[in-house]
Each structure stands twice: as C-alpha cells, then as structure tokens.
Write a protein that holds these residues in place. Structure first.
Motif, PDB file in Angstrom:
ATOM      1  N   THR A  18      -8.019   1.598  -4.634  1.00 56.68           N
ATOM      2  CA  THR A  18      -7.451   2.138  -4.277  1.00 56.68           C
ATOM      3  C   THR A  18      -8.260   1.559  -2.487  1.00 56.68           C
ATOM      4  O   THR A  18      -9.641   1.536  -2.658  1.00 56.68           O
ATOM      5  N   ARG A  30       1.005  -1.329  -0.198  1.00 51.51           N
ATOM      6  CA  ARG A  30       0.031  -0.163   0.295  1.00 51.51           C
ATOM      7  C   ARG A  30       0.714   1.153  -0.072  1.00 51.51           C
ATOM      8  O   ARG A  30       1.491   1.265   0.680  1.00 51.51           O
ATOM      9  N   VAL A  31       0.845   2.005  -0.879  1.00 51.91           N
ATOM     10  CA  VAL A  31       1.159   3.118  -0.743  1.00 51.91           C
ATOM     11  C   VAL A  31       0.871   4.816  -0.522  1.00 51.91           C
ATOM     12  O   VAL A  31      -0.545   5.009  -1.098  1.00 51.91           O
ATOM     13  N   ASP A  32       0.838   5.870  -0.002  1.00 46.47           N
ATOM     14  CA  ASP A  32      -0.146   7.140  -0.457  1.00 46.47           C
ATOM     15  C   ASP A  32       0.081   7.872  -1.708  1.00 46.47           C
ATOM     16  O   ASP A  32       1.376   7.943  -2.449  1.00 46.47           O
ATOM     17  N   SER A  76      -7.551   3.857   4.471  1.00 47.23           N
ATOM     18  CA  SER A  76      -5.584   3.068   5.255  1.00 47.23           C
ATOM     19  C   SER A  76      -6.606   2.904   7.017  1.00 47.23           C
ATOM     20  O   SER A  76      -7.577   4.539   7.004  1.00 47.23           O
ATOM     21  N   ARG A  79      -5.193   5.217   0.124  1.00 48.60           N
ATOM     22  CA  ARG A  79      -3.917   4.588  -0.471  1.00 48.60           C
ATOM     23  C   ARG A  79      -3.997   3.782  -1.568  1.00 48.60           C
ATOM     24  O   ARG A  79      -5.442   2.863  -1.940  1.00 48.60           O
TER      25      ARG A  79
END
Length: 178
Positions: free
Chosen positions: A161, A139-141, A164, A171
C-alpha cells in the motif's frame, strides 16, 4: 463586461457515444490495437479527461492531452470499427524493480463489463512480455472496488500500500507474473 481570450486548442470536449447497434456481439475479439495517431491522441485525451480519477481532479482536456503526449510512446489505443474504445499505457520501468508498469487503463464507460477491458489488459500483458519483462505492476485506488476486483480476477495480487505523490491518497500496488 470583460472578455477572456481563449487560445485555440483541441476541440474535443466529450467522447461520442458508440452506436451499440453497430458493435459486434463479441467486442473482445473485435478490438484492434495501434500506436496513437494525432487524431487518436485527441480522442484518448477526451476519454481520459471524462474518466475517473481525472474528472474529479478537474483535469482539463488540455491537461490530459499534455500528460498523454508525454506518455505517447507507451500508449496502445484500442479501437472497434475505427472508433477509440479505450487505451492503456505500459512503461518498461515503474515502482517495482524489473517489472513493466501499467500506468493507465481506460475503457469507455458504456463498453465496460463487455470484454473490452480484458482485451485491453491482455494487450498490456503482451506489450510487457515484448519488453522482456516477467512481471507487470500497477497502482489502483482501493476505493475503486470494480477496478480492484477486475485486477484480482486477472491474477494481480497486492504487494504494498503506497501513498500517491499527486493526491496524497492511499493506492494499492498490485502486480502479477507474466
């Protein structure tokens, strides 16, 4: 004047800046990996506490150490000349069924864009293969454009998408085949 009693704890506030003159020209080839020792855990916790998103969340060194202690079996420490330069955590299971999960990847800021991140990512991919996984997820911003670009260049694609649970922020859930 009131005094607050402070319990003794880990005494590592900031990470020492590596002496770039002693670093090898090809950092990616010089990176070595190991499971974390007790001394490594203090350095890794300081690296995490002084990196985003934990820094802006106000996570203390103690908080980082506690979180990483729970993840310790999954932590791979990256070192160059016995100096901690980054780490990655890879768990057998995560949000994508059957896929390994890369929870954290953190590189010292002054060593980013020098091949260290790719070496650490390649270690994470190998750890996932050693777990007999065929896919790895993370997971990434989406606002972290350098990270999103790094993962896309490494073959990750966005599969969903998600929100969080900790921050309530969006995320990107990304994955790639191994």
């Amino acid at each position: 004047m009131t005094m607050k009693r402070v319990e003794p704890g880990v005494e590592v506030g900031t990470m020492p800046v590596p002496d770039m003159t002693t670093m090898p020209n090809d950092l990616a080839l010089a990176v070595k990996f190991n499971a974390p020792t007790d001394e490594d855990m203090a350095s890794v916790a300081a690296l995490r506490a002084n990196s985003e998103p934990w820094l802006s969340r106000g996570e203390t060194l103690e908080d980082s150490l506690k979180a990483l202690t729970g993840l310790r079996p999954f932590v791979q420490v990256a070192k160059v000349h016995n100096q901690v330069v980054g780490y990655v955590t890879v768990e057998r299971d995560g949000p994508v069924p059957g896929a390994a999960y890369m929870r954290n990847i953190v590189i010292k800021p002054e060593l980013r864009r020098k091949g260290v991140g790719l070496a650490v990512l390649n270690q994470a991919l190998q750890v996932a293969r050693d777990m007999y996984r065929k896919t790895i997820a993370l997971r990434v911003d989406p606002a972290n454009a350098p990270a999103v670009s790094f993962y896309r260049n490494a073959g990750f694609t966005t599969v969903a998408t998600v929100v969080s649970k900790k921050s309530g922020k969006l995320r990107l859930l990304m994955s790639r085949e191994l």
